[in-house]
Design a protein around this motif. Structure first.
Motif, short mmCIF file in Angstrom:
data_model
loop_
_atom_site.label_atom_id
_atom_site.label_comp_id
_atom_site.label_asym_id
_atom_site.label_seq_id
_atom_site.Cartn_x
_atom_site.Cartn_y
_atom_site.Cartn_z
N GLY B 124 0.96 -1.15 0.09
CA GLY B 124 0.00 0.06 -0.08
C GLY B 124 0.91 1.10 0.04
N ILE B 125 2.05 1.07 0.05
CA ILE B 125 2.81 2.20 -0.03
C ILE B 125 3.76 2.56 -1.23
CG2 ILE B 125 4.91 3.74 1.19
CD1 ILE B 125 3.89 2.38 3.83
N ASP B 126 3.57 3.50 -1.70
CA ASP B 126 4.33 3.76 -3.10
C ASP B 126 5.64 4.03 -2.92
OD1 ASP B 126 4.49 4.33 -5.87
OD2 ASP B 126 3.65 6.17 -5.81
N ARG B 127 5.94 4.93 -1.98
CA ARG B 127 7.33 5.28 -2.01
C ARG B 127 7.85 5.58 -0.51
NH1 ARG B 127 8.99 10.40 -5.70
NH2 ARG B 127 7.14 10.25 -7.23
N GLY B 139 9.22 20.42 22.53
CA GLY B 139 9.66 19.02 22.60
C GLY B 139 10.21 18.39 21.25
N GLU B 140 9.63 17.49 20.63
CA GLU B 140 10.23 17.06 19.21
C GLU B 140 9.10 17.17 18.46
OE1 GLU B 140 14.04 14.15 20.66
OE2 GLU B 140 12.03 13.47 20.62
N THR B 141 9.38 17.30 16.97
CA THR B 141 8.48 16.74 15.97
C THR B 141 9.13 16.26 14.89
OG1 THR B 141 7.45 19.21 16.27
CG2 THR B 141 7.61 18.21 14.08
N LEU B 142 8.34 15.43 14.37
CA LEU B 142 8.85 14.57 13.51
C LEU B 142 8.48 15.14 12.11
CD1 LEU B 142 10.02 11.36 12.76
CD2 LEU B 142 7.67 10.98 11.82
N MET B 143 9.59 14.98 11.14
CA MET B 143 9.58 15.80 9.77
C MET B 143 9.89 14.65 8.64
SD MET B 143 10.52 19.25 8.40
CE MET B 143 11.34 19.72 7.08
N LEU B 144 9.14 14.75 7.77
CA LEU B 144 9.42 13.76 6.54
C LEU B 144 8.76 14.47 5.52
CD1 LEU B 144 7.13 10.34 6.73
CD2 LEU B 144 6.39 12.61 7.85
N ASP B 145 9.28 14.02 4.24
CA ASP B 145 10.42 13.46 3.67
C ASP B 145 11.53 14.59 3.88
OD1 ASP B 145 12.23 11.79 2.25
OD2 ASP B 145 11.63 12.40 0.36
N LEU B 146 12.79 13.74 4.06
CA LEU B 146 13.83 14.93 4.04
C LEU B 146 14.74 14.58 2.88
CD1 LEU B 146 14.39 14.50 7.92
CD2 LEU B 146 13.39 16.20 6.72
N GLY B 147 14.57 14.04 1.89
CA GLY B 147 15.26 13.99 0.75
C GLY B 147 15.10 12.83 -0.05
N ALA B 148 14.33 11.86 0.29
CA ALA B 148 14.15 10.40 -0.68
C ALA B 148 13.45 10.72 -1.86
CB ALA B 148 13.62 9.32 0.16
N ASN B 149 12.48 11.83 -1.71
CA ASN B 149 11.43 11.85 -2.87
C ASN B 149 11.58 13.38 -3.57
OD1 ASN B 149 10.11 9.11 -2.88
ND2 ASN B 149 10.26 9.96 -0.83
N ILE B 150 12.46 13.62 -4.54
CA ILE B 150 12.41 15.09 -4.88
C ILE B 150 11.27 15.63 -5.46
CG2 ILE B 150 13.95 16.67 -6.32
CD1 ILE B 150 15.43 15.29 -4.02
N VAL B 228 5.35 16.92 10.65
CA VAL B 228 5.26 17.91 9.50
C VAL B 228 5.70 17.17 8.14
CG1 VAL B 228 6.48 19.90 8.56
CG2 VAL B 228 6.28 19.83 10.83
N VAL B 229 4.86 17.22 7.44
CA VAL B 229 4.86 16.45 6.10
C VAL B 229 5.17 17.35 5.07
CG1 VAL B 229 3.40 15.15 4.43
CG2 VAL B 229 2.94 14.64 6.77
N THR B 230 6.18 17.10 4.24
CA THR B 230 6.61 17.73 3.10
C THR B 230 7.18 17.07 2.19
OG1 THR B 230 7.86 19.82 2.32
CG2 THR B 230 9.02 18.39 4.01
N ASP B 231 7.57 17.53 0.80
CA ASP B 231 8.11 16.68 -0.44
C ASP B 231 9.77 16.54 0.10
OD1 ASP B 231 9.58 19.03 -2.08
OD2 ASP B 231 7.77 19.52 -1.17
N GLY B 232 10.46 15.92 -0.56
CA GLY B 232 11.67 15.60 -0.04
C GLY B 232 12.76 16.97 -0.44
N PHE B 233 12.52 17.46 -1.39
CA PHE B 233 13.16 18.78 -1.87
C PHE B 233 13.26 19.84 -0.90
CE2 PHE B 233 14.32 22.48 -4.40
CZ PHE B 233 15.11 22.04 -5.17
N SER B 234 11.82 20.28 -0.62
CA SER B 234 11.81 21.17 0.51
C SER B 234 12.25 20.69 2.02
CB SER B 234 10.22 21.63 0.49
OG SER B 234 10.14 22.27 -0.62
#
Lengths: 351, 351
Positions: B124-127, B139-150, B228-234
């Motif tokens: 079910g997961i594409d990438r 505290g702490e925040t998880l962020m993804l993607d950090l560079g796998a998917n431009i 925080v969700v974002t594309d790998g480029f940003s």
């Protein structure tokens, strides 16, 4: 002595307008006595703010209008109905030649839309960009675009590079500023097709530019290059990430200094030094985002800034005027006309 | 007492491998005595590094190979010729069930390519995405993607949101973590078509997710949301901008404390407090980027980290294993099968 310069002011734009705007003009007047101002806004509110400062009467002219652009107004709506607003009239004063530049702390999207509509872009430039200076370990770096263009093609990035390069020469006084393209790695194979194509054009087009190549996010504050070029989406996120990180670090510092008696004593001794750091990273000092590529000088102040910040934004506009930025960029793009440049991207001009 | 866990290690990956890798394993062993290690690499170099620590013999097994992946190797080339490399064999140990997770400080692109090839993505997961924790004011925040998917489409961002949400519940122990989508403004009309479509899907798809809406760059360190969700480029640019800004701020601080006798005295009193700030913003503490969405746990350590940082990356892998992250995400995507979810994007599955 400096030649008199007139700046038009959207006196109703910003979170605390017109109060901080007038106070900002007053602070700018102290630093830049040769500058005159056209203040567009509600005369009934502006007159009492100006009254306590007799010196201001000689340098400020108020042009009354009832209308102002709200922060949540959509750019399209402003273009249709905003012609009598303080923002529009202030921009129009630049178009008419009554002012050499305009400063507003109002709605960014509306300011860009109206500036583009009224002033038009400079010949050969497809899209204007928002640019600002970042503090770095080595001094200052110009970064663009910071949010005007969410989707950019390679040609846009190449144009931003030229606009930034001319700024670095004309305003910062650098002879051969280094230009970097923001990417996720420094190797040629890294990044999106857009940045790869832009890099190839900058490398191969014989543009008279000192193109450094790709830079990464950490290179901005490191001062690796003098101008960092990126699209408005990544640029805006990067700028605001940096602002948030400075806030985080200073919050951690404050907490640490409050954590023990020793550290409180340390704070007393180190206060002046710490203040220096605060000043060096003060976002108000870097207030004043330039709309480059327009047929006229337009500067956006942060909506939430104070008078000190607004005065800095005025300073940014005056600097662009004083260094003849727009004449320089016009000449540069003349030089880069199709006949002279082998780049198909840039030669395509204002597609 | 914790159940024994085996982690496979690419002992030859990273700028100072295998020295800091072995030293990192030793530090991790002190903190996590229940963990066993499969070390893949050059036995002739590893044996003398392990020899001084008799305690290590019981927890480390060395698997010899001559080959290692260089930092500048291209992922495609590694996929064709890297099957005998320490990196590939370490990943393969996870595939074979000999290890519960793999940690490498080697070439990021190669590690992602081989991990994807050998482990495959979860159903079910594409990438897969690269995720990491950021320190924040709250505290702490998880962020993804950090560079796998431009380049990401809206569906990718929605999948990242689900992967991040499960992480925040499973590993951080939050009940209803808030998920934000990184953008250039918080208003609905702002941003690219991709983020707007992803936001609409997250809002309307009845996914069991606490979707906060758009967040901006400054919201990351403010801790406005848990993920925080974002594309790998940003995402990559934002991460590295934050790292660069921390470096800038600490450089300014150092300069300020050296600037006068008073400030030098202040430094002596405040040293312990300042050290706390250093610790809180130490990138080594946040070392260990998770490759989420793979059919196996894979963690990338910074290539230039030291043993302390490498030990943290091992800790990150052990946490993912201990909290059964992959089982949780698998169940979550089972729940989200086409029949249960009206979202056309997510229902489309692994296009």
């Amino acid at each position: 002595m400096s030649v008199p310069v007139t700046i038009s002011i959207d006196a109703m734009g910003g979170d605390s307008a017109p109060e901080i705007v007038v106070e900002g003009v007053r602070m700018a007047h102290e630093r830049l006595p040769h500058v005159r101002y056209l203040l567009f806004g509600d005369e009934a509110r502006l007159a009492p703010l100006l009254a306590p400062y007799p010196g201001m009467a000689g340098v400020c002219t108020v042009r009354h209008t009832d209308e102002a652009i709200s922060n949540d107004a959509k750019p399209g709506q402003v273009l249709r109905t905003g012609r009598r607003s303080s923002m529009w009239l202030a921009i129009d004063a630049v178009k008419k030649g009554e002012a050499a530049g305009i400063v507003s702390a109002g709605n960014t999207g509306a300011l860009m839309a109206v500036s583009k509509f009224v002033l038009r872009t400079l010949p050969g430039i497809d899209r204007p960009a928002i640019a600002a200076l970042f503090p770095t370990i080595r001094g200052e770096t110009l970064m663009l675009d910071l949010g005007a263009n969410i989707d950019c093609n390679a040609n846009n990035l190449v144009e931003f590079a030229v606009m930034g390069e001319v700024y670095a020469r004309a305003v910062l006084g650098l002879e051969t500023p280094a230009i970097g393209l923001l990417n996720v790695g420094s190797e040629d194979m890294k990044g999106s097709d857009v940045v790869k194509t832009a890099a190839a054009t900058l490398r191969e087009s014989h543009l008279p530019i000192n193109f450094y190549g790709f830079v990464e996010g950490n290179d901005i504050c490191a001062g690796t290059v003098d101008v960092v070029v990126t699209d408005g989406f990544s640029g805006n996120i990067s700028l605001k990430t940096a602002e948030g990180t400075v806030k985080l670090y200073s919050t951690f510092l404050k907490e640490a200094f409050k954590s023990s008696l020793m550290s409180k004593i340390g704070f007393l001794f180190a206060r002046r030094a710490l203040n220096k750091v605060k000043v060096r990273t003060d976002p108000r000092r870097y207030n004043g985002a330039m709309f480059l590529g327009l047929n006229g000088i337009a500067v956006k102040s942060h909506g939430g800034t104070d008078a000190f910040g607004f005065a800095n934004a005025i300073g940014v506009a005056v600097e662009l005027v004083a260094h003849g930025y727009n004449e320089r960029i016009r000449k540069e793009f003349d030089r880069l006309k199709p006949a002279n440049v082998p780049s198909p991207q840039l030669a395509a001009g204002t597609r």
